[in-house]
Design an enzyme around this catalytic site. Structure first.
Site, PDB file in Angstrom:
ATOM      1  N   HIS A 253      32.144  73.366  35.391  1.00  0.00           N
ATOM      2  CA  HIS A 253      33.071  72.350  35.906  1.00  0.00           C
ATOM      3  C   HIS A 253      32.230  71.158  36.365  1.00  0.00           C
ATOM      4  O   HIS A 253      32.060  70.927  37.563  1.00  0.00           O
ATOM      5  CB  HIS A 253      33.842  72.967  37.082  1.00  0.00           C
ATOM      6  CG  HIS A 253      35.044  72.187  37.499  1.00  0.00           C
ATOM      7  ND1 HIS A 253      35.632  72.327  38.731  1.00  0.00           N
ATOM      8  CD2 HIS A 253      35.785  71.254  36.845  1.00  0.00           C
ATOM      9  CE1 HIS A 253      36.674  71.525  38.819  1.00  0.00           C
ATOM     10  NE2 HIS A 253      36.790  70.862  37.703  1.00  0.00           N
ATOM     11  N   CYS A 278      35.870  66.088  45.744  1.00  0.00           N
ATOM     12  CA  CYS A 278      34.649  66.086  46.554  1.00  0.00           C
ATOM     13  C   CYS A 278      33.632  65.078  46.025  1.00  0.00           C
ATOM     14  O   CYS A 278      32.449  65.172  46.312  1.00  0.00           O
ATOM     15  CB  CYS A 278      34.020  67.471  46.591  1.00  0.00           C
ATOM     16  SG  CYS A 278      34.964  68.640  47.554  1.00  0.00           S
ATOM     17  N   SER A 282      33.584  60.082  41.168  1.00  0.00           N
ATOM     18  CA  SER A 282      32.964  58.851  41.675  1.00  0.00           C
ATOM     19  C   SER A 282      31.444  58.896  41.553  1.00  0.00           C
ATOM     20  O   SER A 282      30.808  57.846  41.445  1.00  0.00           O
ATOM     21  CB  SER A 282      33.412  58.552  43.108  1.00  0.00           C
ATOM     22  OG  SER A 282      33.116  59.624  43.942  1.00  0.00           O
ATOM     23  N   ARG A 425      32.094  69.649  50.214  1.00  0.00           N
ATOM     24  CA  ARG A 425      32.687  68.770  51.214  1.00  0.00           C
ATOM     25  C   ARG A 425      32.485  69.463  52.543  1.00  0.00           C
ATOM     26  O   ARG A 425      33.135  70.472  52.836  1.00  0.00           O
ATOM     27  CB  ARG A 425      34.168  68.580  50.913  1.00  0.00           C
ATOM     28  CG  ARG A 425      34.914  67.692  51.908  1.00  0.00           C
ATOM     29  CD  ARG A 425      36.382  67.625  51.544  1.00  0.00           C
ATOM     30  NE  ARG A 425      36.634  66.624  50.521  1.00  0.00           N
ATOM     31  CZ  ARG A 425      36.983  65.354  50.784  1.00  0.00           C
ATOM     32  NH1 ARG A 425      37.134  64.957  52.035  1.00  0.00           N
ATOM     33  NH2 ARG A 425      37.196  64.516  49.806  1.00  0.00           N
TER      34      ARG A 425
HETATM   35  C1  SPV Z   1      40.684  69.542  38.958  1.00  0.00           C
HETATM   36  O1  SPV Z   1      41.522  69.755  39.841  1.00  0.00           O
HETATM   37  O2  SPV Z   1      39.573  70.073  38.945  1.00  0.00           O
HETATM   38  C2  SPV Z   1      41.005  68.610  37.883  1.00  0.00           C
HETATM   39  C3  SPV Z   1      42.384  68.258  37.662  1.00  0.00           C
HETATM   40  O3  SPV Z   1      40.142  68.230  37.143  1.00  0.00           O
HETATM   41  S1  SPV Z   1      43.267  69.561  36.978  1.00  0.00           S
HETATM   42  O4  SPV Z   1      43.702  69.171  35.665  1.00  0.00           O
HETATM   43  O5  SPV Z   1      44.373  69.807  37.864  1.00  0.00           O
HETATM   44  O6  SPV Z   1      42.411  70.732  36.895  1.00  0.00           O
HETATM   45 MN    MN Z   2      38.378  69.505  37.255  1.00  0.00          MN
END
Ligand code: SPV
Ligand code: MN
Length: 631
Positions: A253, A278, A282, A425
């Protein structure tokens, strides 16, 4: 004659049927046919890689009322139902064969036959009367060592539109598949279910996302929020994590970015994992650096090198606090007339989008995820409804960004990664940046110990501190101990193992305010970059190596034109013994809970780390100033 041929012919135009038939793949007939029969849509549209099909999907999303056009002609807005604004963790489960249930005990699982029966019952006739769409995609670049082909079958044209923005079309890849590959693809079946007059899902009590990692298929029913509905995103990620665990690679991730040092004419690739909200996006978007991806990375060992690709081709980013000052690059792009889907923000009377933290005065009324909205309006529970949801998003192609690293993004063999960042965080424990002495230490001390306070990106209470090893716990799809060991093995198995660093952008000072500005992350990144290239000396701590004040002072001046005070440095980089020991104890408890069979060597490692910190505490005190600790 393939199975379901007749049925598909009855639900598809000749042209669309021709697209399926050309693939000469019985497994595709089986998948599409099975759900065409079971979910019973009125018609099925099949997309290839043509711009014509992308345009058709865009038009249908508008025609069906799932999206509305905004003042900028290429921008649209979509609203998920009021109760469907984030990933549904409770109803997202693994379908697990009986014999594996015990092993998967820490992960949200349901016995295979029982779960399958439930989801098949929920999805019976769920698409009745609807026009649906089938699409072909690739995770990662097409025709590369990373490629995973995928099929999406959905009755949501918003989902289909989003996927065209977010992923690489790969009908041609399916067309060219070798015989022996023809069963090797991920399958996603999704239905938004019954809709109300606003196009919102009605039966949220029947929202289910069931994942079958054994057969690489995910069933997602009665939802629209992209994290619940889009197969290629988090569903695929769980399938890929499982697959990678068996095959010896990793799905993380993580963002992928290049730290750019203009003076030295140097580009250094970093990946970074941060739980939702977190600072991941950005960081990947720090002005002056370059982005390759912002959410999901595949890592492979190619000829002994640690190589990474962005799985996606677009961003599904949190829009809250995107404004001209804090997130200038994205903000500018959202202001242009180019294709963007805004979700769960306010459409003002001027037909423009407004969101929280936009830095612009929002109108007092409009339409948002709640419905017709006026300032001060309350929902059924008596809670005031904001201008937009805290987890409202934008969906946009990555190559709109001037700061994209095109070369890295397009590279079939990915980029060579030299640094990995793990950021949580945390208001009172970890320092803003710390280097790990080795890969193994990094995985066990930086990655496995990641914690964050919960945010609006997930359903449930906000502001609770939670363990989130590798920022990947929502997606890890086989036992955590095994996954952790696979992480260690992978990094140790390459020639130039990347350096691991921890980050924390959320340290609060004695007054309760954040200690650093949002752009300070640029300084931490460039210190890490310098360390990779042997440029700075560092102080030891019981958990790693931290910057020296004089180096940071120069970096703050150079990159941000800020004067960084020695006082702030000492506060930010103090090693907090008791808090670190507590953090490690929490990690141990979490691992035991999530995977009772996690290898003992992991716990032994943490016990040794605790002993080391206790000894440091006895010698140097509970709060150790930078430079005071000696090994
Ligand atoms: C996350 O929450 O880690 C995201 C958005 O990237 S989602 O599509 O909800 O997973
Ligand atoms: Mn994500």
């Amino acid at each position: 004659m393939y199975k379901y041929e007749k049925l598909l012919q009855s639900k598809m135009s000749e042209e669309n049927f021709g697209k399926v038939a050309a693939l000469k793949n019985p497994k595709i007939f089986e998948f599409i046919g099975h759900f065409a029969e079971h979910c019973n849509p009125a018609s099925i549209y099949v997309c290839n890689d043509s711009e014509k099909d992308v345009q058709y999907v865009r038009e249908q999303a508008l025609a069906k009322g799932e999206e509305q056009q905004l003042a900028h002609s290429k921008q649209t807005i979509h609203w998920d139902g009021y109760g469907d604004q984030a990933r549904d963790k409770v109803n997202t489960k693994f379908l697990v064969y009986k014999e594996n249930l015990k092993k998967m005990a820490g992960l949200n699982s349901v016995e295979y036959e029982e779960g399958l029966a439930e989801i098949m019952q929920i999805s019976k006739n769920i698409m009745a009367g609807k026009d649906v769409v089938v699409q072909f995609f690739s995770e990662g670049p097409t025709e590369s060592p990373f490629t995973i082909p995928c099929i999406q079958f959905t009755d949501s044209w918003y989902v289909a539109h989003s996927e065209f923005i977010l992923y690489r079309s790969a009908y041609n890849h399916f067309l060219n598949m070798k015989e022996e590959e023809k069963d090797d693809f991920f399958r996603f079946i999704h239905s938004a279910g019954e809709l109300d007059e606003y196009g919102s899902t009605v039966n949220l009590d029947k929202r289910r996302i069931y994942m079958d990692t054994q057969n690489n298929i995910v069933y997602s029913m009665n939802n629209q929020y992209a994290g619940n509905s889009i197969g290629l995103k988090k569903h695929s990620m769980r399938l890929a994590i499982n697959k990678s665990g068996k095959e010896g690679w990793l799905c993380e991730h993580m963002f992928i970015m290049a730290a750019v040092d203009k003076k030295k004419n140097r580009k250094t690739y970093f990946c970074g994992a941060y739980p939702s909200a977190c600072g991941k996006t950005s960081t990947a978007m720090i002005p002056g650096e370059q982005i390759v991806g912002d959410d999901i990375a595949y890592f492979r060992n190619l000829d002994g090198e640690f190589r990474a690709v962005n799985v996606e081709a677009g961003m599904f980013g949190i829009i809250k606090d995107v404004n001209a000052k804090d997130d200038p690059v994205i903000f500018e792009n959202l202001m242009k007339n180019q294709e963007v889907i805004f979700s769960n923000v306010l459409r003002g009377p001027d037909n423009k989008p407004y969101w929280l933290g936009m830095g612009v005065e929002p109108p007092k009324e409009g339409r948002n995820h709640f419905g017709e909205w006026k300032e001060g309006i309350k929902d059924a529970k008596g809670n005031e409804v904001g201008v937009a949801h805290g987890n409202a998003r934008y969906t946009m192609r990555l190559d709109y960004l001037d700061n994209i690293d095109k070369e890295g993004f397009e590279a079939k063999d990915g980029v060579k990664v030299e640094g990995i960042l793990y950021g949580g965080r945390d208001s009172d424990i970890t320092v803003p940046v710390e280097e790990s002495p080795s890969w193994r230490d990094g995985i066990l001390l930086k990655a496995a110990t990641l914690e964050s306070e919960t945010t609006s990106a997930t359903l449930g209470a906000e502001g609770v501190r939670k363990s989130d090893p590798m920022a990947n716990m929502d997606f890890v799809s086989y036992p955590l101990g095994e996954y952790t060991m696979n992480n260690i093995k992978f990094g140790e198995g390459v020639k130039d193992t990347p350096k691991i660093f921890s980050n924390n952008y959320f340290m609060r000072g004695p007054d309760g305010n954040f200690m650093t500005s949002k752009l300070a992350k640029k300084v931490w990144l460039h210190w890490a970059d310098g360390r990779i290239h042997g440029e700075y000396s560092a102080y030891d701590t019981p958990t790693g190596k931290i910057p020296k004040y004089d180096d940071l002072k120069v970096l703050f001046k150079e990159h941000l034109n800020e004067d960084f005070s020695k006082e702030d440095y000492n506060y930010l980089f103090t090693f907090r013994c008791t808090k670190w020991i507590e953090k490690l104890e929490r990690t141990k408890v979490y691992y035991k809970k999530m995977d009772p069979n996690a290898p003992q060597e992991i716990f032994d490692y943490w016990d040794a780390a605790i002993a080391k910190i206790s000894k440091a505490k006895d010698q140097f005190g509970d709060l150790i100033l930078p430079g005071a600790f000696k090994k």
